[in-house]
Motif scaffolding. Structure first.
Motif, PDB file in Angstrom:
ATOM      1  N   ILE A  39     -53.167   6.887  44.142  1.00  0.00           N
ATOM      2  CA  ILE A  39     -52.418   8.278  44.002  1.00  0.00           C
ATOM      3  C   ILE A  39     -51.391   7.995  44.975  1.00  0.00           C
ATOM      4  O   ILE A  39     -49.974   8.744  44.664  1.00  0.00           O
ATOM      5  CB  ILE A  39     -53.534   9.527  44.968  1.00  0.00           C
ATOM      6  N   GLY A  40     -51.210   7.344  45.957  1.00  0.00           N
ATOM      7  CA  GLY A  40     -50.185   7.135  46.790  1.00  0.00           C
ATOM      8  C   GLY A  40     -48.819   6.428  46.003  1.00  0.00           C
ATOM      9  O   GLY A  40     -47.641   6.538  46.309  1.00  0.00           O
ATOM     10  N   LEU A  41     -49.290   5.539  45.196  1.00  0.00           N
ATOM     11  CA  LEU A  41     -48.354   5.022  44.311  1.00  0.00           C
ATOM     12  C   LEU A  41     -47.579   6.114  43.171  1.00  0.00           C
ATOM     13  O   LEU A  41     -46.968   5.984  42.618  1.00  0.00           O
ATOM     14  CB  LEU A  41     -48.659   3.827  43.531  1.00  0.00           C
ATOM     15  N   GLU A  42     -48.514   6.874  42.503  1.00  0.00           N
ATOM     16  CA  GLU A  42     -48.235   7.688  41.541  1.00  0.00           C
ATOM     17  C   GLU A  42     -47.340   8.871  41.901  1.00  0.00           C
ATOM     18  O   GLU A  42     -46.566   9.233  41.084  1.00  0.00           O
ATOM     19  CB  GLU A  42     -49.515   8.229  40.618  1.00  0.00           C
ATOM     20  N   LEU A  43     -47.485   9.572  43.102  1.00  0.00           N
ATOM     21  CA  LEU A  43     -47.061  10.556  43.372  1.00  0.00           C
ATOM     22  C   LEU A  43     -45.438  10.345  43.815  1.00  0.00           C
ATOM     23  O   LEU A  43     -45.338   9.255  44.426  1.00  0.00           O
ATOM     24  CB  LEU A  43     -47.783  11.260  44.682  1.00  0.00           C
ATOM     25  N   PRO A  44     -44.194  11.179  43.523  1.00  0.00           N
ATOM     26  CA  PRO A  44     -43.109  10.708  43.921  1.00  0.00           C
ATOM     27  C   PRO A  44     -42.951  11.179  45.432  1.00  0.00           C
ATOM     28  O   PRO A  44     -43.260  11.809  46.026  1.00  0.00           O
ATOM     29  CB  PRO A  44     -42.572  11.893  43.269  1.00  0.00           C
TER      30      PRO A  44
END
Length: 228
Positions: free
Chosen positions: A144-149
């Motif tokens: 999630i930390g990598l997916e969210l802008p």
């Protein structure tokens, strides 16, 4: 990843690790360590902590949907599938709150405790199983930390805030604007405003009337001619 955290890393379990098949913890003992054995699963998990970044995250107590396939391989259990849930954020342009959805794809190997992978791989390079249990939470936190802008937007065409008055451009209207005077001409504009008169060059002039002496000389010449 939690707000303010750095780059993602693999999480090694300690003695206080997962203890039961619940939430993000999966019991995989029914796979039996037989390579090729598959198990499909769907689970809804209520996450009690916030998952994400400073400006956007899955909020606390939100429901995260897991659609997964667990496959036994020679070195561990391969987990593939998706995790999805609602997000709440603050637009990085107009600062307004907004809601959205996030879906992440998961492909992760969890190594058996006595496997060659577990024994020869650094802690930060692979996830590990413990007592036939897999804890997906660190995987989801990292993904999630990598997916969210880092700079989320309420809409792709968000116009942000007016740089002069701070009003949201989305509600300001097409005629919103400010007269901006070049600071190099500010003093000149103030001088023009403070000066007397209407701008007529003849009005307010302090120069003497140069036509008056000429008229007086003409009268003297006329009188001399009459006397003669």
């Amino acid at each position: 990843m939690p707000a303010g955290s750095g780059s993602p890393s693999r999480h090694r379990k300690t003695s206080s690790g997962p203890v039961s098949d619940a939430g993000f913890v999966l019991d995989v003992r029914n796979l039996g360590r037989r390579p090729g054995t598959l198990r499909e699963m769907h689970r809804t998990v209520t996450e009690h902590g916030r998952l994400g970044l400073d400006l956007i995250a899955i909020p606390a107590d939100a429901e995260v949907e897991l659609d997964l396939q667990l496959q036994a391989v020679s070195e561990g259990v391969l987990v593939t599938g998706t995790a999805s849930g609602p997000t709440v954020g603050e637009c990085s342009r107009c600062l307004e709150p907004f809601d959205d959805q996030v879906q992440i794809r998961l492909t992760e190997l969890f190594a058996y405790p006595d496997s060659n992978t577990e024994q020869t791989t650094e802690d930060a390079e692979v996830y590990r199983m413990e007592d036939d249990l897999i804890d997906l939470e660190p995987v989801i936190v990292d993904a999630i930390g990598l997916e969210l802008p880092l700079q989320p937007l309420c809409s792709p065409d968000c116009a942000g805030l007016c740089p002069e008055c701070g009003v949201r451009m989305a509600v300001a209207g097409p005629d919103h604007g400010h007269e901006i005077l070049d600071p190099r001409w500010a003093k000149l504009a103030q001088f023009a405003t403070d000066a007397p008169g209407t701008g007529d060059p003849a009005e307010g002039s302090t120069h003497p009337d140069r036509s008056a002496p000429a008229a007086a000389d003409a009268d003297v010449v006329s009188e001399n001619q009459e006397e003669k």
